[in-house]
Design an enzyme around this catalytic site. Structure first.
Site, PDB file in Angstrom:
ATOM      1  N   ASP A  45      -5.437 -18.192  29.859  1.00  0.00           N
ATOM      2  CA  ASP A  45      -4.921 -17.070  29.562  1.00  0.00           C
ATOM      3  C   ASP A  45      -4.485 -16.717  28.247  1.00  0.00           C
ATOM      4  O   ASP A  45      -2.831 -17.702  28.742  1.00  0.00           O
ATOM      5  CB  ASP A  45      -4.199 -16.241  30.819  1.00  0.00           C
ATOM      6  CG  ASP A  45      -4.103 -14.465  30.585  1.00  0.00           C
ATOM      7  OD1 ASP A  45      -4.607 -13.995  30.081  1.00  0.00           O
ATOM      8  OD2 ASP A  45      -2.755 -14.378  30.751  1.00  0.00           O
ATOM      9  N   HIS A  46      -3.621 -15.863  27.507  1.00  0.00           N
ATOM     10  CA  HIS A  46      -2.938 -16.208  26.211  1.00  0.00           C
ATOM     11  C   HIS A  46      -2.687 -17.561  25.250  1.00  0.00           C
ATOM     12  O   HIS A  46      -1.833 -18.205  24.531  1.00  0.00           O
ATOM     13  CB  HIS A  46      -1.713 -15.794  26.240  1.00  0.00           C
ATOM     14  CG  HIS A  46      -1.493 -14.280  26.881  1.00  0.00           C
ATOM     15  ND1 HIS A  46      -1.440 -13.334  25.947  1.00  0.00           N
ATOM     16  CD2 HIS A  46      -1.616 -13.917  28.462  1.00  0.00           C
ATOM     17  CE1 HIS A  46      -1.542 -11.909  26.425  1.00  0.00           C
ATOM     18  NE2 HIS A  46      -1.896 -12.175  28.478  1.00  0.00           N
ATOM     19  N   GLU A 102      -7.873 -10.028  22.496  1.00  0.00           N
ATOM     20  CA  GLU A 102      -7.563  -9.789  22.470  1.00  0.00           C
ATOM     21  C   GLU A 102      -7.266  -8.220  20.666  1.00  0.00           C
ATOM     22  O   GLU A 102      -7.366  -8.059  20.209  1.00  0.00           O
ATOM     23  CB  GLU A 102      -6.361  -9.476  22.400  1.00  0.00           C
ATOM     24  CG  GLU A 102      -4.944  -7.980  22.849  1.00  0.00           C
ATOM     25  CD  GLU A 102      -4.203  -8.840  23.601  1.00  0.00           C
ATOM     26  OE1 GLU A 102      -3.939  -9.571  24.493  1.00  0.00           O
ATOM     27  OE2 GLU A 102      -2.613  -8.079  22.971  1.00  0.00           O
ATOM     28  N   HIS A 141       2.526  -5.596  29.294  1.00  0.00           N
ATOM     29  CA  HIS A 141       2.483  -6.435  29.895  1.00  0.00           C
ATOM     30  C   HIS A 141       4.146  -6.385  31.312  1.00  0.00           C
ATOM     31  O   HIS A 141       5.297  -5.485  30.522  1.00  0.00           O
ATOM     32  CB  HIS A 141       3.157  -8.163  29.759  1.00  0.00           C
ATOM     33  CG  HIS A 141       1.751  -8.306  29.192  1.00  0.00           C
ATOM     34  ND1 HIS A 141       1.277  -7.981  27.647  1.00  0.00           N
ATOM     35  CD2 HIS A 141       0.315  -8.937  29.527  1.00  0.00           C
ATOM     36  CE1 HIS A 141       0.363  -8.589  27.768  1.00  0.00           C
ATOM     37  NE2 HIS A 141      -0.110  -9.274  28.676  1.00  0.00           N
ATOM     38  N   HIS A 189      -4.745  -6.031  30.419  1.00  0.00           N
ATOM     39  CA  HIS A 189      -3.798  -6.849  30.461  1.00  0.00           C
ATOM     40  C   HIS A 189      -2.476  -5.714  31.332  1.00  0.00           C
ATOM     41  O   HIS A 189      -2.588  -4.707  30.667  1.00  0.00           O
ATOM     42  CB  HIS A 189      -2.779  -7.467  29.278  1.00  0.00           C
ATOM     43  CG  HIS A 189      -3.575  -8.615  28.989  1.00  0.00           C
ATOM     44  ND1 HIS A 189      -3.284 -10.213  28.941  1.00  0.00           N
ATOM     45  CD2 HIS A 189      -5.279  -8.777  28.597  1.00  0.00           C
ATOM     46  CE1 HIS A 189      -3.971 -10.697  28.591  1.00  0.00           C
ATOM     47  NE2 HIS A 189      -5.378  -9.907  28.471  1.00  0.00           N
ATOM     48  N   GLY A 190      -1.811  -6.112  31.667  1.00  0.00           N
ATOM     49  CA  GLY A 190      -0.365  -5.781  32.501  1.00  0.00           C
ATOM     50  C   GLY A 190      -1.298  -4.711  33.366  1.00  0.00           C
ATOM     51  O   GLY A 190      -0.505  -3.763  33.726  1.00  0.00           O
ATOM     52  N   ASN A 235      -6.027  -7.691  34.366  1.00  0.00           N
ATOM     53  CA  ASN A 235      -5.213  -9.506  35.165  1.00  0.00           C
ATOM     54  C   ASN A 235      -4.299  -8.391  35.613  1.00  0.00           C
ATOM     55  O   ASN A 235      -2.955  -7.208  35.536  1.00  0.00           O
ATOM     56  CB  ASN A 235      -4.501  -9.021  33.224  1.00  0.00           C
ATOM     57  CG  ASN A 235      -5.700 -10.211  32.320  1.00  0.00           C
ATOM     58  OD1 ASN A 235      -6.630 -10.329  32.587  1.00  0.00           O
ATOM     59  ND2 ASN A 235      -5.154 -10.687  31.356  1.00  0.00           N
ATOM     60  N   VAL A 236      -3.225  -8.747  36.724  1.00  0.00           N
ATOM     61  CA  VAL A 236      -2.944  -8.481  37.550  1.00  0.00           C
ATOM     62  C   VAL A 236      -1.399  -9.671  37.691  1.00  0.00           C
ATOM     63  O   VAL A 236      -2.265 -11.416  38.105  1.00  0.00           O
ATOM     64  CB  VAL A 236      -3.252  -8.034  38.422  1.00  0.00           C
ATOM     65  CG1 VAL A 236      -2.252  -7.755  39.266  1.00  0.00           C
ATOM     66  CG2 VAL A 236      -3.522  -6.759  38.131  1.00  0.00           C
ATOM     67  N   THR A 282       2.854  -9.081  37.709  1.00  0.00           N
ATOM     68  CA  THR A 282       3.684  -9.026  38.188  1.00  0.00           C
ATOM     69  C   THR A 282       3.091  -8.515  39.475  1.00  0.00           C
ATOM     70  O   THR A 282       4.629  -9.093  40.249  1.00  0.00           O
ATOM     71  CB  THR A 282       4.675  -7.924  37.472  1.00  0.00           C
ATOM     72  OG1 THR A 282       4.762  -8.609  36.185  1.00  0.00           O
ATOM     73  CG2 THR A 282       5.708  -7.593  37.708  1.00  0.00           C
TER      74      THR A 282
HETATM   75  P1  13P Z   1       1.284  -7.870  34.587  1.00  0.00           P
HETATM   76  O1  13P Z   1       2.446  -8.676  34.541  1.00  0.00           O
HETATM   77  O2  13P Z   1       1.832  -6.953  34.275  1.00  0.00           O
HETATM   78  O3  13P Z   1      -0.011  -7.742  36.077  1.00  0.00           O
HETATM   79  O4  13P Z   1       0.247  -8.189  33.171  1.00  0.00           O
HETATM   80  C1  13P Z   1       0.066 -10.244  33.735  1.00  0.00           C
HETATM   81  C2  13P Z   1      -1.402  -9.891  32.376  1.00  0.00           C
HETATM   82  O5  13P Z   1      -1.700  -9.345  31.641  1.00  0.00           O
HETATM   83  C3  13P Z   1      -1.519 -11.299  31.939  1.00  0.00           C
HETATM   84  O6  13P Z   1      -2.426 -11.848  31.304  1.00  0.00           O
END
Ligand code: 13P
Length: 275
Positions: free
Chosen positions: A82-83, A134, A174, A202-203, A225-226, A228
């Site tokens: 990821d990233h 992205e 995010h 994402h986020g 993507n999850v 947090t």
């Molecule tokens: P969150 O932590 O906001 O759920 O985002 C995760 C994410 O996008 C990782 O790439």
């Protein structure tokens, strides 16, 4: 052996109207709980090693951990970078056995993002694995601001990079700790009107569960993507476990008590993406 590429799990998701969770991993305890949750739900899972995970554990180790979990799992498991910010980082992940590479060139000018992502996508495809890019910029809660994805640029990006999945900025941010945010469905429709590539949000933690489910069913969004939301579950469970007995010091026993709450939280996440 149920190791899968990103494309292998996203193609059926897009056709059949559900989304696959890309779950942010920070260590053995959470990645193992995510696979247990996916098995309990009977759905695929994308295990993601992002920048902070890689700062804690070297990529080659993460590749082995993800692949070990995949080999033992009864559901498809994707080993996803990821990233990734550089070609070298993406190449290292490929060599470490990852089956999907996200190259994040979203802070760069459009043409540079396209050119660099295209190189990573070609490298991934030659090796038989997948690539996510992205376009637009997904910002950070209390940090960098987002830049919404322009639909024309998104179509050009998809066409010229050959990515298997495209992360877009449509109101998502995010690191949100509640689900008060919502996505701009008009912008999603405009993007989808110009390209049929699989879309990624994402986020995902900030997106209400009802909207995740509706978008998974009704649009080309097939990966959320999850991070947090699950880090909160892990953190609370860990704090409870530590506080439960002040004399206890063995971390394996303390960490063991995070397993069930994290499995339960991950199952709830999976349930928002299908059905
Ligand atoms: P969150 O932590 O906001 O759920 O985002 C995760 C994410 O996008 C990782 O790439």
């Amino acid at each position: 052996m149920s190791l899968a590429t990103l494309s292998e799990v996203l193609v059926p998701a897009k056709t059949e109207g559900y989304a696959v969770a890309g779950l942010v991993c920070l260590g053995w305890e959470d990645m193992r709980a995510y696979v247990a949750a996916a098995e309990a739900e009977g759905c695929p899972v994308i295990l993601q090693a992002g920048p902070s995970c890689r700062a804690h554990t070297p990529l080659p180790i993460l590749g082995k951990m993800f692949r070990h979990l995949a080999e033992e799992a009864s559901v498809p498991v994707v080993a996803h970078l990821d990233h990734g910010y550089t070609f070298e980082e993406c190449k290292e992940a490929l060599e470490a056995g990852f089956t999907s590479l996200m190259f994040d060139g979203s802070r760069k000018p459009l043409q540079q993002n396209i050119d660099e992502t295209a190189v990573i996508a070609e490298m991934a495809h030659k090796a038989g694995i997948s690539c996510e890019g992205e376009i637009g910029f997904v910002g950070y809660d209390n940090g960098e601001a987002s830049a919404g994805t322009n639909p024309q640029e998104a179509a050009q990006f998809a066409r010229e990079t050959g990515v298997d999945a495209m992360a877009i900025s449509v109101g998502n941010v995010h690191l949100q700790t509640d689900q008060s945010g919502g996505l701009d469905e008009g912008r999603i429709a405009a993007i989808q009107g110009l390209t049929d590539v699989a879309l990624v949000i994402h986020g995902g933690s900030g997106v209400p569960g009802v909207q995740r489910r509706a978008l998974a069913r009704g649009t080309n969004i097939c990966k959320f993507n999850v991070g947090t939301e699950l880090r909160q579950a892990f953190g609370h469970a860990l704090r409870d476990a530590v506080n439960r007995d002040p004399d206890r010091f063995d971390r394996v026993r303390i960490l063991g008590e995070t397993h069930d709450p994290v499995v339960a939280a991950a199952r709830r996440v999976f349930q928002t993406m299908r059905g």
